[in-house]
Motif scaffolding. Structure first.
Motif, PDB file in Angstrom:
ATOM      1  N   SER A  91       0.812  -1.229   0.000  1.00  0.00           N
ATOM      2  CA  SER A  91       0.000   0.000   0.000  1.00  0.00           C
ATOM      3  C   SER A  91       0.843   1.275   0.000  1.00  0.00           C
ATOM      4  N   PRO A  92       1.703   1.450  -0.983  1.00  0.00           N
ATOM      5  CA  PRO A  92       2.447   2.711  -1.045  1.00  0.00           C
ATOM      6  C   PRO A  92       1.552   3.877  -1.433  1.00  0.00           C
ATOM      7  N   TRP A  93       0.433   3.564  -2.049  1.00  0.00           N
ATOM      8  CA  TRP A  93      -0.522   4.559  -2.515  1.00  0.00           C
ATOM      9  C   TRP A  93      -1.922   4.183  -2.033  1.00  0.00           C
ATOM     10  N   VAL A  94      -2.804   5.165  -2.021  1.00  0.00           N
ATOM     11  CA  VAL A  94      -4.231   4.877  -2.034  1.00  0.00           C
ATOM     12  C   VAL A  94      -4.579   4.672  -3.499  1.00  0.00           C
ATOM     13  N   PHE A  95      -4.889   3.440  -3.870  1.00  0.00           N
ATOM     14  CA  PHE A  95      -5.183   3.124  -5.264  1.00  0.00           C
ATOM     15  C   PHE A  95      -6.568   3.665  -5.611  1.00  0.00           C
ATOM     16  N   LEU A  96      -6.625   4.584  -6.550  1.00  0.00           N
ATOM     17  CA  LEU A  96      -7.898   5.181  -6.932  1.00  0.00           C
ATOM     18  C   LEU A  96      -8.431   4.554  -8.222  1.00  0.00           C
ATOM     19  N   HIS A  97      -8.201   5.198  -9.366  1.00  0.00           N
ATOM     20  CA  HIS A  97      -8.879   4.730 -10.564  1.00  0.00           C
ATOM     21  C   HIS A  97      -8.022   4.929 -11.802  1.00  0.00           C
ATOM     22  N   LEU A  98      -8.414   4.234 -12.825  1.00  0.00           N
ATOM     23  CA  LEU A  98      -7.861   4.417 -14.160  1.00  0.00           C
ATOM     24  C   LEU A  98      -8.699   5.485 -14.837  1.00  0.00           C
ATOM     25  N   GLN A  99      -8.042   6.536 -15.297  1.00  0.00           N
ATOM     26  CA  GLN A  99      -8.771   7.694 -15.801  1.00  0.00           C
ATOM     27  C   GLN A  99      -9.328   7.450 -17.198  1.00  0.00           C
ATOM     28  N   GLU A 100     -10.546   7.866 -17.402  1.00  0.00           N
ATOM     29  CA  GLU A 100     -11.134   7.900 -18.727  1.00  0.00           C
ATOM     30  C   GLU A 100     -10.739   9.227 -19.375  1.00  0.00           C
ATOM     31  N   SER A 101     -10.193   9.158 -20.574  1.00  0.00           N
ATOM     32  CA  SER A 101      -9.858  10.381 -21.310  1.00  0.00           C
ATOM     33  C   SER A 101     -11.091  10.818 -22.085  1.00  0.00           C
ATOM     34  N   ILE A 102     -11.630  11.963 -21.710  1.00  0.00           N
ATOM     35  CA  ILE A 102     -12.849  12.481 -22.341  1.00  0.00           C
ATOM     36  C   ILE A 102     -12.492  13.771 -23.080  1.00  0.00           C
ATOM     37  N   TYR A 103     -12.647  13.745 -24.384  1.00  0.00           N
ATOM     38  CA  TYR A 103     -12.305  14.895 -25.221  1.00  0.00           C
ATOM     39  C   TYR A 103     -13.569  15.486 -25.823  1.00  0.00           C
ATOM     40  N   GLY A 104     -13.596  16.803 -25.921  1.00  0.00           N
ATOM     41  CA  GLY A 104     -14.582  17.490 -26.726  1.00  0.00           C
ATOM     42  C   GLY A 104     -13.936  17.853 -28.047  1.00  0.00           C
ATOM     43  N   VAL A 105     -14.589  17.507 -29.153  1.00  0.00           N
ATOM     44  CA  VAL A 105     -13.945  17.605 -30.455  1.00  0.00           C
ATOM     45  C   VAL A 105     -14.889  18.200 -31.494  1.00  0.00           C
ATOM     46  N   ARG A 106     -14.362  19.052 -32.332  1.00  0.00           N
ATOM     47  CA  ARG A 106     -15.082  19.503 -33.521  1.00  0.00           C
ATOM     48  C   ARG A 106     -15.433  18.267 -34.352  1.00  0.00           C
ATOM     49  N   ASP A 107     -16.688  18.115 -34.735  1.00  0.00           N
ATOM     50  CA  ASP A 107     -17.129  16.813 -35.236  1.00  0.00           C
ATOM     51  C   ASP A 107     -16.606  16.453 -36.615  1.00  0.00           C
ATOM     52  N   ASP A 108     -16.049  17.421 -37.375  1.00  0.00           N
ATOM     53  CA  ASP A 108     -15.478  17.072 -38.670  1.00  0.00           C
ATOM     54  C   ASP A 108     -13.965  16.884 -38.609  1.00  0.00           C
ATOM     55  N   LEU A 109     -13.410  16.871 -37.394  1.00  0.00           N
ATOM     56  CA  LEU A 109     -11.982  16.640 -37.215  1.00  0.00           C
ATOM     57  C   LEU A 109     -11.724  15.140 -37.213  1.00  0.00           C
ATOM     58  N   GLU A 110     -10.921  14.671 -38.161  1.00  0.00           N
ATOM     59  CA  GLU A 110     -10.606  13.244 -38.265  1.00  0.00           C
ATOM     60  C   GLU A 110      -9.494  12.913 -37.285  1.00  0.00           C
ATOM     61  N   TRP A 111      -9.872  12.333 -36.161  1.00  0.00           N
ATOM     62  CA  TRP A 111      -8.906  12.031 -35.092  1.00  0.00           C
ATOM     63  C   TRP A 111      -9.585  11.127 -34.073  1.00  0.00           C
ATOM     64  N   GLU A 112      -8.837  10.167 -33.557  1.00  0.00           N
ATOM     65  CA  GLU A 112      -9.339   9.309 -32.496  1.00  0.00           C
ATOM     66  C   GLU A 112      -8.358   9.335 -31.322  1.00  0.00           C
ATOM     67  N   PRO A 113      -8.873   9.347 -30.082  1.00  0.00           N
ATOM     68  CA  PRO A 113      -7.991   9.407 -28.906  1.00  0.00           C
ATOM     69  C   PRO A 113      -7.223   8.112 -28.713  1.00  0.00           C
ATOM     70  N   ARG A 114      -6.071   8.240 -28.078  1.00  0.00           N
ATOM     71  CA  ARG A 114      -5.205   7.103 -27.775  1.00  0.00           C
ATOM     72  C   ARG A 114      -5.174   6.863 -26.275  1.00  0.00           C
ATOM     73  N   SER A 115      -4.925   5.617 -25.890  1.00  0.00           N
ATOM     74  CA  SER A 115      -4.850   5.288 -24.464  1.00  0.00           C
ATOM     75  C   SER A 115      -3.663   5.935 -23.780  1.00  0.00           C
ATOM     76  N   ASP A 116      -2.607   6.283 -24.538  1.00  0.00           N
ATOM     77  CA  ASP A 116      -1.447   6.939 -23.927  1.00  0.00           C
ATOM     78  C   ASP A 116      -1.600   8.453 -23.879  1.00  0.00           C
ATOM     79  N   GLU A 117      -2.748   8.989 -24.334  1.00  0.00           N
ATOM     80  CA  GLU A 117      -3.102  10.413 -24.261  1.00  0.00           C
ATOM     81  C   GLU A 117      -2.290  11.292 -25.197  1.00  0.00           C
ATOM     82  N   SER A 118      -1.516  10.703 -26.091  1.00  0.00           N
ATOM     83  CA  SER A 118      -0.738  11.504 -27.035  1.00  0.00           C
ATOM     84  C   SER A 118      -1.660  12.161 -28.059  1.00  0.00           C
ATOM     85  N   ILE A 119      -1.298  13.378 -28.468  1.00  0.00           N
ATOM     86  CA  ILE A 119      -2.042  14.123 -29.486  1.00  0.00           C
ATOM     87  C   ILE A 119      -1.059  14.523 -30.578  1.00  0.00           C
ATOM     88  N   TYR A 120      -1.197  13.910 -31.747  1.00  0.00           N
ATOM     89  CA  TYR A 120      -0.335  14.203 -32.885  1.00  0.00           C
ATOM     90  C   TYR A 120      -1.178  14.871 -33.966  1.00  0.00           C
TER      91      TYR A 120
END
Length: 516
Positions: A481-510
């Protein structure tokens, strides 16, 4: 020579493991547009880059700002595979070295040709303090001892870890800089950039937290479809949402769950989300009381209603954690259960620890992670509800917090703080080595036996054996118990709907992988 893992925990199959079938990066969506044919895309994060040096900081928002300009040695794809990039081929001539073959057609934005010497220097300035800077990225380069250019296109990298660790470390943290240009400047570089990437910087203002980029016309790769890029930071989530609604931003990060339905029902914008590899947790630095007590640390885990926080504050966007690494990461232990919410058990453990009536403070950033302030305040309130401990919460600016916790010295860190940790290497080592091995930048928990196990795991070459051993390490850490284990974060993006892009699990934005 790309390396893949076999079996159910393979990097190739991790999407199935986490159920994140929408993670795959958009490929071939750029069309045939060239400079001038696309338009500007504005990306708004909660944090910005503190300087312009790609090897001087270890935070995803920083990488997203600088990765438009600086390129990696290898590509790590959205499904965790390694592909050639500025290094086009590599092989392992023996157990302790990797030979890199560097592309010959890569130029820096100021006109210098990229050579093997630049690649070797990039590695050495991170792992050898007498060469460059004390880089916190050395955490991810565990076992990389140094590099030498044999000729203009060949680099030999020496390491003392398993080949896969060496390979993925170089792929994630090898952002190539120009040796001569860097040596002429005070390091780390604060306000200039000279990379080889698809975009070159026009303006970089860390004070205003904005950066402007345009397409680099002499880029060796495919020309991006987006002509201009603007990155900016706004820590207040409601302001980011407003920017998206008014069209001032095309992509925003960390949309609060309460705004998801509103955005998804408005014309022209939408929500795109993916389960990230970002673990959110409360660090308990164990160099002094009360967190030097195992019983006290375990009590904190029982005191916090983790599932309740996920349900109420995150609107169900999150998964409870059981160990330092998330499902889908190599070495994850599927047999571990989350700590349950049990205040009575927490009070009993505090009594056993001998640290009754302690007053503790939980420090946390504001705006860096999804609803981080609300999460920290709620966790502190739940701990404070126990009869035999007092707990309060206090905001600490993210840059200040990182400076305190990334110096490798537990005594300079707050005793109790909220932080998040992503895992771009898809390997448990990056969730363990930085935090639990002395000498690493994030070192904040002292346990010699666990440290020895982690170091041993780095040298195991048989992948099945190493996976099993890492699962044992994660089980030990769940108990410690080195940490209080909380949660795995959901990455929630707001996106212009004609932008061709999908989010990645590593949160990188290219941005060069986007299209309109």
């Amino acid at each position: 020579m790309a390396r893949e893992r076999d079996g159910p925990a393979s990097r190739r199959s991790f999407l199935t493991a986490v159920g994140a079938t929408s993670v795959v990066a958009v490929a071939g969506c750029l069309g045939e547009e060239g400079p001038g044919d696309g338009e500007e895309v504005v990306v708004t994060q909660g944090e910005f880059a503190p300087n312009a040096d790609p090897n001087a900081d270890n935070a995803t928002p920083t990488y997203n700002v600088l990765d438009q300009v600086y390129e990696p040695i290898f590509d790590i794809t959205a499904d965790g595979e390694i592909e050639p990039h500025v290094v086009e081929d590599w092989e392992f001539p023996d157990d302790n070295s990797v030979e890199l073959s560097v592309r010959e057609d890569v130029v820096f934005h100021e006109g210098q040709e990229m050579t093997a010497s630049d690649v070797a220097y990039t590695i050495n300035r991170q792992v050898q303090e007498d060469v460059g800077i004390a880089s916190p990225q050395v955490d991810g380069l565990a076992g990389i001892q140094g590099a030498e250019a044999e000729d203009e296109t060949t680099v030999i990298v020496e390491h003392d870890v398993s080949p896969s660790l060496a390979e993925f470390g170089l792929g994630v943290f090898g952002r190539v800089v120009n040796e001569e240009w860097m040596e002429e400047r005070e390091q780390p570089v604060t306000d200039e950039m000279n990379g080889t990437g698809p975009y070159q910087v026009e303006e970089f203002n860390p004070g205003d937290e904005t950066a402007e980029y345009t397409v680099f016309e002499d880029y060796w790769g495919e020309t991006p479809g987006i002509e201009r890029v603007r990155f900016q930071a706004i820590d207040e989530s409601s302001t980011r949402v407003g920017e998206l609604q008014t069209g001032e931003s095309d992509l925003i990060v960390n949309v609060p769950p309460t705004d998801v339905e509103t955005i998804d029902t408005e014309d022209g914008i939408e929500i795109r989300n993916v389960t990230s590899f970002r673990n959110i947790f409360l660090v308990m630095t164990n160099d002094e009381a009360p967190f030097d007590s195992l019983e006290f640390r375990q009590a904190m885990n029982y005191a916090v209603d983790n599932q309740g926080i996920i349900d109420s504050i995150l609107g169900g966007f999150g998964e409870p954690m059981t160990q330092p690494v998330p499902e889908g990461i190599f070495g994850y232990n599927p047999d571990l259960e989350p700590y349950g919410h049990d205040p009575e058990q927490a009070e009993e453990l505090i009594e056993e620890s001998g640290y009754e009536d302690e007053e503790i403070t939980l420090y946390h950033p504001e705006g860096r992670y999804l609803n981080d302030t609300e999460i920290a305040e709620t966790a502190a309130e739940q701990i404070d509800e126990l009869d035999n401990v007092d707990c309060s919460s206090e905001i600490e600016p993210f840059d200040s917090l990182v400076e305190m916790i990334l110096d490798g010295d537990p005594s300079t860190s707050p005793d109790f703080f909220l932080i998040g940790w992503g895992n771009p290497t898809y390997d448990s080592n990056y969730g363990l080595n930085p935090w639990f091995v002395e000498g690493q930048a994030s070192y904040n928990f002292i346990d010699d036996e666990i440290e020895e196990m982690i170091l041993e795991s780095q040298t195991i070459e048989d992948e099945d054996e190493r996976e099993e051993f890492l699962q044992e390490v994660n089980a030990e850490l769940r108990e410690a118990s080195p940490w209080v284990f909380l949660h795995l974060q959901e990455s929630i993006y707001g996106v212009r709907d004609d932008l061709e892009w999908e989010p990645r699990s590593d949160e990188s934005i290219y941005v060069d992988q986007m299209g309109l």
